[in-house]
Motif scaffolding. Structure first.
Motif: not given
Length: 62
Positions: A18, A20-21, A23
């Motif tokens: 996703p 702006n996340e 990971q």
């Protein structure tokens, strides 16, 4: 975004991340001497257009 990791010209992993996340990826690379990380916008996601810049940090090889 779609993130694809290849090693020795073979796909090792592909994941959707996703926007702006952060990971985390754990990709086994034993016996791999050439690795690429490709980041692309997900053409199947609505409102996903333009360009993308990825920030890759804290890379650890073990």
């Amino acid at each position: 975004m779609s993130v694809r990791v290849t090693g020795n010209n073979k796909q090792l992993d592909v994941q959707s991340v996703p926007f702006n996340e952060i990971q985390k990826f754990d990709v086994p690379v034993a016996g791999v001497n050439a690795t690429t990380i490709e980041v692309h916008l997900d053409s199947d996601a609505p409102d996903c257009g333009g360009s993308v810049k990825a920030v890759i940090y804290d890379i650890e090889l073990s």
